[in-house]
Write a protein that holds these residues in place. Structure first.
Motif, mmCIF file in Angstrom:
data_model
loop_
_atom_site.group_PDB
_atom_site.id
_atom_site.type_symbol
_atom_site.label_atom_id
_atom_site.label_comp_id
_atom_site.label_asym_id
_atom_site.label_seq_id
_atom_site.Cartn_x
_atom_site.Cartn_y
_atom_site.Cartn_z
ATOM 1 N N ALA A 150 2.231 -14.911 -1.158
ATOM 2 C CA ALA A 150 3.064 -14.633 -2.341
ATOM 3 C C ALA A 150 3.446 -13.150 -2.450
ATOM 4 N N ILE A 151 2.472 -12.254 -2.232
ATOM 5 C CA ILE A 151 2.791 -10.835 -2.460
ATOM 6 C C ILE A 151 3.780 -10.304 -1.414
ATOM 7 N N PRO A 152 3.565 -10.553 -0.109
ATOM 8 C CA PRO A 152 4.605 -10.104 0.836
ATOM 9 C C PRO A 152 5.987 -10.644 0.471
ATOM 10 N N ILE A 153 6.043 -11.912 0.030
ATOM 11 C CA ILE A 153 7.369 -12.476 -0.275
ATOM 12 C C ILE A 153 7.932 -11.913 -1.572
ATOM 13 N N TRP A 154 7.064 -11.699 -2.596
ATOM 14 C CA TRP A 154 7.656 -11.183 -3.834
ATOM 15 C C TRP A 154 8.116 -9.734 -3.689
ATOM 16 N N LYS A 155 7.734 -9.085 -2.594
ATOM 17 C CA LYS A 155 8.275 -7.756 -2.310
ATOM 18 C C LYS A 155 9.453 -7.835 -1.326
ATOM 19 N N ILE A 188 -14.580 -5.416 -10.061
ATOM 20 C CA ILE A 188 -15.556 -5.977 -9.110
ATOM 21 C C ILE A 188 -14.836 -6.786 -8.040
ATOM 22 N N PHE A 189 -13.837 -7.545 -8.446
ATOM 23 C CA PHE A 189 -13.067 -8.395 -7.526
ATOM 24 C C PHE A 189 -13.973 -9.442 -6.879
ATOM 25 N N GLY A 190 -14.732 -10.121 -7.726
ATOM 26 C CA GLY A 190 -15.638 -11.158 -7.259
ATOM 27 C C GLY A 190 -15.977 -12.097 -8.407
ATOM 28 N N GLU A 223 -7.482 3.517 -5.465
ATOM 29 C CA GLU A 223 -7.777 4.676 -4.622
ATOM 30 C C GLU A 223 -6.648 4.882 -3.600
ATOM 31 N N VAL A 224 -6.302 3.803 -2.893
ATOM 32 C CA VAL A 224 -5.268 3.905 -1.856
ATOM 33 C C VAL A 224 -3.901 4.119 -2.513
ATOM 34 N N GLY A 225 -3.654 3.384 -3.572
ATOM 35 C CA GLY A 225 -2.345 3.469 -4.241
ATOM 36 C C GLY A 225 -2.022 4.880 -4.702
ATOM 37 N N LYS A 226 -2.997 5.526 -5.325
ATOM 38 C CA LYS A 226 -2.763 6.883 -5.838
ATOM 39 C C LYS A 226 -2.381 7.833 -4.701
ATOM 40 N N ARG A 227 -3.083 7.673 -3.572
ATOM 41 C CA ARG A 227 -2.808 8.551 -2.426
ATOM 42 C C ARG A 227 -1.390 8.309 -1.898
ATOM 43 N N ILE A 228 -1.017 7.043 -1.853
ATOM 44 C CA ILE A 228 0.328 6.700 -1.373
ATOM 45 C C ILE A 228 1.385 7.296 -2.309
HETATM 46 N N1 LIG Z 1 -1.566 -5.353 -9.548
HETATM 47 C C1 LIG Z 1 -1.297 -6.281 -8.653
HETATM 48 O O1 LIG Z 1 -0.233 -6.898 -8.653
HETATM 49 C C2 LIG Z 1 -2.318 -6.607 -7.599
HETATM 50 C C3 LIG Z 1 -2.188 -7.795 -6.875
HETATM 51 C C4 LIG Z 1 -3.128 -8.078 -5.875
HETATM 52 C C5 LIG Z 1 -4.169 -7.195 -5.595
HETATM 53 N N2 LIG Z 1 -4.265 -6.054 -6.315
HETATM 54 C C6 LIG Z 1 -5.368 -5.126 -6.061
HETATM 55 O O2 LIG Z 1 -5.612 -5.009 -4.669
HETATM 56 C C7 LIG Z 1 -6.967 -4.655 -4.441
HETATM 57 C C8 LIG Z 1 -7.537 -5.530 -3.338
HETATM 58 O O3 LIG Z 1 -6.750 -5.452 -2.189
HETATM 59 P P1 LIG Z 1 -7.136 -4.585 -0.893
HETATM 60 O O4 LIG Z 1 -8.622 -4.507 -0.774
HETATM 61 O O5 LIG Z 1 -6.349 -5.135 0.245
HETATM 62 O O6 LIG Z 1 -6.588 -3.151 -1.285
HETATM 63 P P2 LIG Z 1 -6.501 -1.819 -0.354
HETATM 64 O O7 LIG Z 1 -5.956 -0.750 -1.236
HETATM 65 O O8 LIG Z 1 -7.749 -1.562 0.360
HETATM 66 O O9 LIG Z 1 -5.420 -2.205 0.756
HETATM 67 C C9 LIG Z 1 -4.101 -2.572 0.422
HETATM 68 C C10 LIG Z 1 -3.201 -2.284 1.612
HETATM 69 O O10 LIG Z 1 -3.113 -0.862 1.808
HETATM 70 C C11 LIG Z 1 -3.387 -0.559 3.160
HETATM 71 N N3 LIG Z 1 -3.917 0.808 3.257
HETATM 72 C C12 LIG Z 1 -5.220 1.202 3.278
HETATM 73 N N4 LIG Z 1 -5.291 2.547 3.407
HETATM 74 C C13 LIG Z 1 -4.024 3.010 3.460
HETATM 75 C C14 LIG Z 1 -3.445 4.313 3.575
HETATM 76 N N5 LIG Z 1 -4.198 5.412 3.651
HETATM 77 N N6 LIG Z 1 -2.089 4.422 3.578
HETATM 78 C C15 LIG Z 1 -1.311 3.317 3.470
HETATM 79 N N7 LIG Z 1 -1.800 2.061 3.386
HETATM 80 C C16 LIG Z 1 -3.138 1.911 3.367
HETATM 81 C C17 LIG Z 1 -4.351 -1.645 3.582
HETATM 82 O O11 LIG Z 1 -4.447 -1.739 4.989
HETATM 83 C C18 LIG Z 1 -3.715 -2.858 2.929
HETATM 84 O O12 LIG Z 1 -2.630 -3.332 3.697
HETATM 85 C C19 LIG Z 1 -7.655 -4.853 -5.773
HETATM 86 O O13 LIG Z 1 -7.856 -3.599 -6.372
HETATM 87 C C20 LIG Z 1 -6.662 -5.668 -6.581
HETATM 88 O O14 LIG Z 1 -6.743 -5.526 -7.973
HETATM 89 C C21 LIG Z 1 -3.370 -5.734 -7.301
#
Ligand SMILES: NC(=O)c1ccc[n+]([C@@H]2O[C@H](COP(=O)([O-])OP(=O)(O)OC[C@H]3O[C@@H](n4cnc5c(N)ncnc54)[C@H](O)[C@@H]3O)[C@@H](O)[C@H]2O)c1
Ligand SMILES: O=CCCC(=O)C(=O)O
Length: 481
Positions: A154-159, A384-386, A229-234
């Motif tokens: 779903a997520i790859p497709i909704w993007k 927690i994601f569990g 954590e990853v999102g903020k860095r991106i």
């Molecule tokens: N808000 C939403 O719509 C939504 C939906 C689904 C999941 N999530 C969140 O996703 C998290 C779980 O997913 P996850 O463990 O795959 O998350 P993650 O942040 O570890 O990984 C997400 C993606 O980012 C990539 N990634 C990792 N490091 C990177 C970097 N330095 N630069 C670029 N890309 C990098 C990963 O390989 C993966 O493809 C949970 O926090 C969950 O809440 C949010």
């Protein structure tokens, strides 16, 4: 076992590293398939192809692009069972849930296919009576799509679907834990014969492939879903080079149960929202805030139903809850459970690994419920994601809202009450992008905007009509004859 190459410029191509990585079934540690362990050179090749293809793709009409998406949907429908089964094997979600998600992916493709025929601008009266002023939309260019493992279809497709329908080309990097499933979706795109380079998939590590996409000067927009954590860095990297970005991240979603609630409904929806997909939804219920008048009755009903949950391999009939998606996720959940115990919460159910017959080698955790959870405890604060629920007792709606809003995240929330005044107060005062009344916290509908408040999002929205905002730029046009 399935082995996938990268998909670049219309071809399946091995990574320049000549290395692959295995994807592991979390129910039994069997190898589900392999994908490429890609390099920066692979990213370069994919971005180059996407940039070249964008010139012709953007000049197609919206309806013509839509026809391709319809075609992908039809192809995916014929592979639904296989894709769903792979998803269950790869990340543990039960088969009915995996089938539901795959069907949702197909519906998303059809929704965005029709978007190709919808208006993209407005006529605005100019102060010059002889001029025509209007807005139109143009694509961003090349869009980098970075996705998590919890919704691998779903997520790859909704993007991707909105990116493509509005004239962008795509380079996707799926999460390694679910890359085989995502590759099967990409096969459907490939079978639909989209022009070469319009979509490209590069698998591999976040730090090489993900970061390579984010840093690439020819990637004009980045849409990311994953951890904070990853999102903020991106976001910081994208901002530094002036690329558009969209981040959808974590949640710590509360449900409020008031004294006047239908308790059977509240219990059913709390369990569904909190424990389906093994609690691995960004919208999963995590904190259960219960008014004192019904606390004991709710707890009793909840525990009765929790004890009926069947845990096991999601491919097996009668299994309601599968394993955590990976070893690392499994360890994280167990660590949070230990923290709950150490910090003084009372364990009511579960509380550790599930190792019944047939589950010994899997990453299974018992459905877990804590009570006497206080606001400062880690299990009340961190995602927690569990399959872990934290019960918290309050005396009033006002107190419930204070507790519910005491979180860094603001993704989804729900309330159970029969009082319309309480419903309206909750809708107004709850800081969350998705608020639901008498329904579980999870349950995103593809035609409505979705995204979080506070630390859950970069304040953008995905899906529905909101998608056009990220995947296009508005152009204001002034024409005088
Ligand atoms: N808000 C939403 O719509 C939504 C939906 C689904 C999941 N999530 C969140 O996703 C998290 C779980 O997913 P996850 O463990 O795959 O998350 P993650 O942040 O570890 O990984 C997400 C993606 O980012 C990539 N990634 C990792 N490091 C990177 C970097 N330095 N630069 C670029 N890309 C990098 C990963 O390989 C993966 O493809 C949970 O926090 C969950 O809440 C949010
Ligand atoms: O994991 C995030 C997406 C949640 C979702 O799609 C749902 O709740 O339906």
């Amino acid at each position: 076992m399935d082995s996938f190459k990268n998909f670049i410029d219309g071809n399946w191509i091995a990574s320049s590293s000549r290395e692959t990585v295995s994807s592991i079934n979390p129910a039994n540690q069997a190898v589900v398939g392999t994908v490429q362990h890609s390099t920066q050179a692979d990213v370069e090749q994919a971005v180059r192809a996407a940039k070249k293809a964008q010139v012709n793709w953007r000049s197609l009409s919206g309806p013509a692009r839509g026809q391709f998406l319809y075609q992908v949907a039809t192809i995916m429908e014929s592979h639904l069972a296989e894709i769903a089964e792979t998803m269950t094997q790869e990340m543990g979600k039960t088969l009915p849930e995996a089938k539901g998600e795959t069907a949702r992916g197909i519906a998303l493709l059809r929704y965005y296919a029709t978007e190709g025929m919808h208006k993209v601008g407005d006529v605005i009266p100019s102060t010059d009576s002889e001029a025509l002023m209007f807005t139109t939309r143009v694509p961003l260019g090349v869009v980098g799509v970075i996705t998590p493992w919890n919704f691998p279809v779903a997520i790859p497709i909704w993007k991707m679907a909105p990116a493509l329908i509005y004239g962008n080309t795509v380079v996707i990097k799926p999460a390694s834990e679910a890359a085989v499933t995502c590759a099967k979706v990409m096969e459907c795109f490939a079978e639909a014969h989209l022009p070469a380079g319009v979509f490209n998939m590069v698998t591999g590590s976040g730090s090489v492939v993900g970061q390579g996409i984010v840093e690439h000067p020819d990637v004009n927009g980045i849409t990311f879903t994953g951890s904070n954590e990853v999102g903020k860095r991106i976001g910081q990297t994208a901002l530094a080079r002036g690329a558009k970005y969209q981040l959808e991240m974590g949640g710590k979603n509360p449900v409020i149960v008031l004294d006047d609630a239908d308790l059977d409904l509240a219990v059913r929806e709390t369990i569904s929202g909190g424990l389906r997909s093994t609690g691995q939804k960004c919208t999963a219920t995590s904190r259960v805030i219960i008014q004192s008048g019904v606390y004991d009755a709710f707890k009793e009903k909840l525990l009765e139903k929790i004890n009926e949950i069947t845990v096991g391999n999601g491919l097996h009939e009668n299994v309601w809850m599968g394993p955590c998606a990976s070893e690392s996720q499994f360890k994280t959940v167990l660590r949070y459970i230990e923290l709950g115990k150490e910090e003084g919460a009372t364990l009511l159910a579960g509380g550790g690994r599930y190792t019944e017959e047939g589950c010994e080698k899997g990453y299974f955790v018992k459905p877990t419920v804590f009570e006497y959870v206080t606001q400062e405890m880690t299990i009340a604060r961190e995602e927690i994601f569990g399959p872990v629920l934290a019960l918290m007792k309050v005396n009033s709606l006002k107190e419930a809202l204070e507790v519910a809003n005491d979180a860094e995240f603001g993704l989804s929330a729900s309330i159970f009450t029969t009082n319309i005044g309480y419903m309206l107060s909750f809708i107004e005062q709850m800081d969350a992008g998705l608020v639901r009344v008498n329904a579980e916290t999870a349950g995103v509908e593809l035609q409505a905007p979705f995204g979080g408040m506070k630390q859950s999002s970069s304040h953008s929205r995905e899906q529905g009509k909101a998608a056009i905002e990220f995947f296009t730029a508005t152009k204001t046009v002034f024409v005088k004859g």
